[in-house]
Design a protein around this motif. Structure first.
Motif, PDB file in Angstrom:
ATOM      1  N   ASP A 165       0.736  -1.344   0.183  1.00 45.11           N
ATOM      2  CA  ASP A 165       0.090  -0.009  -0.029  1.00 45.11           C
ATOM      3  C   ASP A 165       0.818   1.256   0.204  1.00 45.11           C
ATOM      4  O   ASP A 165       0.385   2.388   0.465  1.00 45.11           O
ATOM      5  N   HIS A 166       1.908   1.187  -0.174  1.00 43.81           N
ATOM      6  CA  HIS A 166       2.978   2.300  -0.324  1.00 43.81           C
ATOM      7  C   HIS A 166       3.801   2.212  -1.389  1.00 43.81           C
ATOM      8  O   HIS A 166       4.060   1.087  -2.093  1.00 43.81           O
ATOM      9  N   GLU A 167       4.334   3.256  -2.133  1.00 43.18           N
ATOM     10  CA  GLU A 167       5.414   3.302  -3.249  1.00 43.18           C
ATOM     11  C   GLU A 167       6.804   2.815  -2.786  1.00 43.18           C
ATOM     12  O   GLU A 167       7.043   3.801  -1.693  1.00 43.18           O
ATOM     13  N   PHE A 168       7.300   2.124  -3.221  1.00 42.17           N
ATOM     14  CA  PHE A 168       8.954   1.874  -2.832  1.00 42.17           C
ATOM     15  C   PHE A 168       9.683   1.333  -3.926  1.00 42.17           C
ATOM     16  O   PHE A 168       9.074   0.895  -5.059  1.00 42.17           O
ATOM     17  N   VAL A 169      11.049   1.687  -4.067  1.00 42.01           N
ATOM     18  CA  VAL A 169      11.974   1.140  -5.094  1.00 42.01           C
ATOM     19  C   VAL A 169      11.576  -0.373  -5.272  1.00 42.01           C
ATOM     20  O   VAL A 169      11.921  -1.314  -4.268  1.00 42.01           O
ATOM     21  N   GLY A 170      11.442  -0.849  -6.522  1.00 37.76           N
ATOM     22  CA  GLY A 170      11.340  -2.394  -6.752  1.00 37.76           C
ATOM     23  C   GLY A 170       9.980  -2.781  -6.571  1.00 37.76           C
ATOM     24  O   GLY A 170       9.614  -4.004  -7.134  1.00 37.76           O
ATOM     25  N   LYS A 171       8.956  -1.776  -6.403  1.00 39.49           N
ATOM     26  CA  LYS A 171       7.609  -2.394  -6.176  1.00 39.49           C
ATOM     27  C   LYS A 171       6.928  -2.965  -7.556  1.00 39.49           C
ATOM     28  O   LYS A 171       6.215  -3.967  -7.644  1.00 39.49           O
ATOM     29  N   GLU A 172       7.311  -2.209  -8.809  1.00 40.09           N
ATOM     30  CA  GLU A 172       6.738  -2.612 -10.041  1.00 40.09           C
ATOM     31  C   GLU A 172       7.186  -4.102 -10.353  1.00 40.09           C
ATOM     32  O   GLU A 172       6.370  -5.267 -10.729  1.00 40.09           O
ATOM     33  N   ALA A 173       8.389  -4.225  -9.964  1.00 43.17           N
ATOM     34  CA  ALA A 173       8.965  -5.635 -10.427  1.00 43.17           C
ATOM     35  C   ALA A 173       8.313  -6.578  -9.541  1.00 43.17           C
ATOM     36  O   ALA A 173       8.044  -7.810  -9.920  1.00 43.17           O
TER      37      ALA A 173
END
Lengths: 350, 126
Positions: free
Chosen positions: A253-261
């Motif tokens: 539920d939050h945006e972080f580096v690597g989330k899309e992958a």
């Protein structure tokens, strides 16, 4: 090679040393089995000063931690700690980390020793001018006090018992001391930071309180019995939290580096999956030994002797799907030996 | 480190004790067990197996690592220490006695030349 400020104390106690994350640290004193048993049945004190630790402070610090780490530190109340990870753009694990949230905008970040420089540099590169980042390794020592008798021993020395994943600050001989109810053994206790000036006296107080000095050898057998992963073996930049069985550490539920992958992998499937196993025979699997199940192959990432089970145990990776009744074998020298799959932890702890 | 005077040694930290009928008993030295740390499993050959000097004849697993033990002479295994299966810690507690590994009937005496006497072994580990 850097040494702990307690190096002379370790020498006096008969320690054997090993290069650990570039630090010359005690691997054992009396012996790995004796120290393992002392921690499971009573309590031990480990010098873990090789672990990373830096202070992060400023109005943007929470947002920065949320961006760079996959668990949501915003969900952690001040005065508590959280297990989390720094991922790369591919979702691979650059480090697994404990964050100590002292106040709304004041944190300690505790990476693995081998990753301290990398993780701190990452934060420095992304921090704004209002943020303060201070390396605490040069000014403090870090102990882990672990075992069923550890909370009482900590209370004897510091006047207060640690509570699981809760923080407190106190004093010892006029020095500030910082305590987190965390550890890497599956036992109650805490991890305790103190200024270098207080190191020898505090270590002595722990020993006087009946704690057994324990080295990093037993720390490894203790963590493996719990199935806790070790970065550099079970976790690495080519392995995602989903593959490592650590989806619970990911806050979607939050945006972080690597989330899309990670989202792509969550929807499309993982190419490898962590398994735990117990050896059927007396042999011991080690890091790097081949694993197989039918036609598919994988590798052991951690393997050692479990002093509690008196059997070899291990963690490794195989390609899914892994049926519950899957027959798995490990190659020890020239022989493929059957193992019993077992999801960690390998031993019962409350 | 203990280095008894009644036997010979190898550079790989094994000891040999001559017995009757051209047989030798072998094990690993005090120095070796100390370096290995807690021994938790010893894989031994079967009686009747033959080895050339330098072949891996046994494996010792400790809480730290696994180490090969090499045949110090060419010959045939005539007996193995069955007690190590249930009590591998004997290697740590009594490396020169109850922690012995195997008995070998020497097949080729030529290999005995390169063994170390106690003084030479003490020098090696000094």
């Amino acid at each position: 090679m850097p040494q702990s400020p307690l190096h002379e104390e370790h020498v006096r106690l008969g320690a054997r040393f090993v290069d650990f994350a570039g630090w010359d640290m005690p691997v054992q004193y009396e012996g790995v089995l004796a120290e393992h048993e002392a921690v499971r049945s009573a309590a031990g004190v480990f010098d873990v000063s090789h672990l990373g630790r830096f202070r992060l402070e400023g109005p943007e610090s929470t947002r920065l931690l949320q961006t760079l780490l996959c668990n949501d530190v915003g969900a952690v109340e001040p005065g508590r700690a959280q297990y989390t990870m720094a991922l790369n753009q591919s979702g691979g694990i650059e480090d697994d980390i404990i964050v100590w949230r002292w106040e709304e905008d004041r944190y300690w970040v505790v990476p693995n020793g081998a990753n301290e420089d990398k993780v701190r540099a990452l934060f420095v590169s992304r921090a704004d001018t209002r943020s303060t980042i201070e390396d605490l390794r040069e000014s403090t020592v870090l102990f882990a006090v672990q075992g069923p008798a550890a909370p009482a021993a900590i209370e004897t020395v510091l006047g207060r018992r640690p509570v699981r994943f809760c923080l407190f600050e106190t004093t010892f001989a006029q020095h500030p001391v910082w305590v987190a109810g965390t550890g890497y053994t599956g036992e109650p206790g805490g991890e305790i930071a103190a200024p270098i000036d207080a190191a020898v006296e505090l270590f002595g107080a722990f020993l006087a309180a009946g704690l057994t000095p324990a080295g990093l050898g037993s720390r490894d057998t203790l963590r493996l019995e719990m199935g806790y992963p070790l970065w550099g073996q079970d976790l690495d930049p080519q392995t995602t939290p989903l593959e490592a069985g650590l989806a619970w550490v990911v806050d979607w539920d939050h945006e972080f580096v690597g989330k899309e992958a990670l989202q792509r992998q969550r929807d499309g499937g993982i190419p490898k999956e962590q398994i735990g196993f117990i050896m059927e025979g007396p042999q011991i699997a080690r890091n790097g030994y081949p694993l197989r199940s039918g036609e598919t192959t994988g590798v052991v990432t951690s393997g050692n002797y479990s002093p509690t089970l008196k059997r070899g145990i291990g963690l490794g990776y195989l390609p899914p799907p892994l049926a519950a009744d899957l027959r798995v074998e490990v190659q020890v020298r020239d022989s493929w030996l059957p193992v019993v799959r077992h999801d960690p932890p390998f031993i019962e702890r409350t | 480190m203990d280095v008894p005077d009644d036997r010979q040694y190898t550079e790989e930290h094994e000891w040999l004790l001559p017995g009757e009928g051209g047989k030798v008993r072998m094990g690993i030295t005090d120095y070796a067990q100390d370096a290995l740390g807690d021994v938790v499993y010893v894989e031994l050959p079967a009686a009747g197996e033959t080895f050339s000097k330098g072949d891996a004849i046994a494996e010792v697993e400790s809480t730290k690592s696994v180490a090969d033990v090499y045949a110090p002479v060419t010959g045939t295994v005539t007996a193995v220490n069955e007690d190590l299966a249930s009590q591998p810690e004997l290697v740590n507690s009594d490396p020169y006695g109850d922690g012995w590994f195997v008995e070998i009937e020497i097949g080729d005496a030529a290999g005995l030349d390169s063994l170390l006497d106690p003084a030479a072994y003490r020098e090696l580990i000094a």
